[in-house]
Design an enzyme around this catalytic site. Structure first.
Site, PDB file in Angstrom:
ATOM      1  N   TYR A   1       0.823  -1.224   0.000  1.00  0.00           N
ATOM      2  CA  TYR A   1       0.000   0.000   0.000  1.00  0.00           C
ATOM      3  C   TYR A   1       0.857   1.274   0.000  1.00  0.00           C
ATOM      4  O   TYR A   1       0.386   2.324   0.428  1.00  0.00           O
ATOM      5  CB  TYR A   1      -0.938   0.000   1.201  1.00  0.00           C
ATOM      6  CG  TYR A   1      -2.192  -0.830   0.998  1.00  0.00           C
ATOM      7  CD1 TYR A   1      -3.089  -0.539  -0.036  1.00  0.00           C
ATOM      8  CD2 TYR A   1      -2.512  -1.879   1.851  1.00  0.00           C
ATOM      9  CE1 TYR A   1      -4.255  -1.289  -0.217  1.00  0.00           C
ATOM     10  CE2 TYR A   1      -3.677  -2.634   1.680  1.00  0.00           C
ATOM     11  CZ  TYR A   1      -4.541  -2.325   0.637  1.00  0.00           C
ATOM     12  OH  TYR A   1      -5.700  -3.059   0.465  1.00  0.00           O
TER      13      TYR A   1
ATOM     14  N   ASN B   1     -13.275  -3.618   3.818  1.00  0.00           N
ATOM     15  CA  ASN B   1     -14.220  -3.680   2.693  1.00  0.00           C
ATOM     16  C   ASN B   1     -14.074  -4.942   1.838  1.00  0.00           C
ATOM     17  O   ASN B   1     -14.347  -4.935   0.649  1.00  0.00           O
ATOM     18  CB  ASN B   1     -14.134  -2.393   1.859  1.00  0.00           C
ATOM     19  CG  ASN B   1     -12.749  -2.158   1.288  1.00  0.00           C
ATOM     20  OD1 ASN B   1     -11.836  -2.952   1.523  1.00  0.00           O
ATOM     21  ND2 ASN B   1     -12.591  -1.085   0.533  1.00  0.00           N
TER      22      ASN B   1
ATOM     23  N   HIS C   1      -9.744  -6.541  -2.375  1.00  0.00           N
ATOM     24  CA  HIS C   1      -8.883  -5.596  -3.109  1.00  0.00           C
ATOM     25  C   HIS C   1      -8.865  -6.004  -4.564  1.00  0.00           C
ATOM     26  O   HIS C   1      -8.906  -7.194  -4.881  1.00  0.00           O
ATOM     27  CB  HIS C   1      -7.440  -5.651  -2.568  1.00  0.00           C
ATOM     28  CG  HIS C   1      -6.466  -4.955  -3.482  1.00  0.00           C
ATOM     29  ND1 HIS C   1      -6.241  -3.599  -3.418  1.00  0.00           N
ATOM     30  CD2 HIS C   1      -5.721  -5.413  -4.526  1.00  0.00           C
ATOM     31  CE1 HIS C   1      -5.379  -3.266  -4.381  1.00  0.00           C
ATOM     32  NE2 HIS C   1      -5.055  -4.346  -5.062  1.00  0.00           N
TER      33      HIS C   1
HETATM   34  P1  IDP Z   1      -9.552   0.693  -3.533  1.00  0.00           P
HETATM   35  O1  IDP Z   1      -9.253  -0.485  -2.612  1.00  0.00           O
HETATM   36  O2  IDP Z   1     -11.002   0.722  -3.933  1.00  0.00           O
HETATM   37  O3  IDP Z   1      -8.616   0.781  -4.705  1.00  0.00           O
HETATM   38  P2  IDP Z   1      -8.049   2.869  -2.320  1.00  0.00           P
HETATM   39  O4  IDP Z   1      -8.435   4.308  -2.361  1.00  0.00           O
HETATM   40  O5  IDP Z   1      -6.891   2.436  -3.149  1.00  0.00           O
HETATM   41  O6  IDP Z   1      -9.355   2.024  -2.643  1.00  0.00           O
HETATM   42  O7  IDP Z   1      -7.770   2.524  -0.785  1.00  0.00           O
HETATM   43  C1  IDP Z   1      -7.147   1.309  -0.429  1.00  0.00           C
HETATM   44  C2  IDP Z   1      -7.866   0.732   0.763  1.00  0.00           C
HETATM   45  O8  IDP Z   1      -7.682   1.597   1.889  1.00  0.00           O
HETATM   46  C3  IDP Z   1      -9.392   0.624   0.631  1.00  0.00           C
HETATM   47  O9  IDP Z   1      -9.809  -0.528  -0.061  1.00  0.00           O
HETATM   48  C4  IDP Z   1      -9.820   0.599   2.086  1.00  0.00           C
HETATM   49  O10 IDP Z   1      -9.591  -0.683   2.677  1.00  0.00           O
HETATM   50  C5  IDP Z   1      -8.849   1.592   2.709  1.00  0.00           C
HETATM   51  N1  IDP Z   1      -9.357   2.963   2.742  1.00  0.00           N
HETATM   52  C6  IDP Z   1      -9.511   3.821   1.708  1.00  0.00           C
HETATM   53  N2  IDP Z   1      -9.973   5.007   2.108  1.00  0.00           N
HETATM   54  C7  IDP Z   1     -10.111   4.912   3.454  1.00  0.00           C
HETATM   55  C8  IDP Z   1     -10.534   5.829   4.482  1.00  0.00           C
HETATM   56  O11 IDP Z   1     -10.903   6.996   4.224  1.00  0.00           O
HETATM   57  N3  IDP Z   1     -10.560   5.353   5.760  1.00  0.00           N
HETATM   58  C9  IDP Z   1     -10.159   4.093   6.079  1.00  0.00           C
HETATM   59  N4  IDP Z   1      -9.727   3.218   5.158  1.00  0.00           N
HETATM   60  C10 IDP Z   1      -9.715   3.613   3.861  1.00  0.00           C
HETATM   61 MG    MG Z   2      -6.592   1.210  -4.791  1.00  0.00          MG
END
Ligand code: IDP
Ligand code: MG
Length: 140
Positions: free
Chosen positions: A49, A112, A115
């Protein structure tokens, strides 16, 4: 044929949804081209990450991703990267469309469930970050 990296995150494993998630990929025409169970180290999760290292949620995200086992997979198929993103749904489960994996299986914005790589460049980096060439179907 395109390849993308998929991760079943710790919350979905805890909730016993591995089969539901894999089954969905297969039903949508994606092939599991590689798979392994692992428990990520802090260093491995941070490196994965790295693009988010300045974000306020980075430390918490790394803690979550190392809180339990994950399942790493390579999905293969036509348009696999975008198809997987569609099946997953929006990052925030509250914004994810009905029937998407995140709508169905996420616990929170952070936890969530899944990935998926977001571009050909990230797919290439992410697949090779976790898999050796001889661990991916078609490359044995
Ligand atoms: P993605 O997984 O849909 O590509 P990204 O923006 O790349 O989303 O973020 C990576 C991961 O970080 C997300 O899947 C989620 O688990 C976590 N994440 C993203 N935004 C937030 C936030 O605002 N608060 C807490 N966790 C977040
Ligand atoms: Mg992402």
């Amino acid at each position: 044929m395109e390849k993308t990296l998929s991760i079943i995150k710790p919350n979905a494993i805890e909730d016993n949804n591995i089969g539901n998630i894999i089954s969905r990929f297969e039903k949508e025409g994606l092939r599991i081209a590689a798979a392994k169970f692992t428990h990520l180290s802090k260093e491995k999760a941070e490196g994965f990450y790295i693009e988010h290292k300045e974000r306020p949620f980075f430390g918490s995200l790394v803690s979550f991703m190392t809180s339990g086992p994950v399942m790493l997979m390579v999905l293969e198929g036509d348009n696999a990267i975008m198809k997987n993103r569609e099946i997953m749904g929006a990052t925030n489960p509250e914004e994810a469309a009905e029937g998407t994996l995140r709508k169905l299986y996420a616990k929170s914005l952070e936890a969530n469930a899944v990935h998926g790589s977001d571009s050909p460049q990230s797919a290439e980096r992410e697949v090779s970050y976790f898999f050796d060439t001889n661990e991916v179907l078609g490359r044995f």
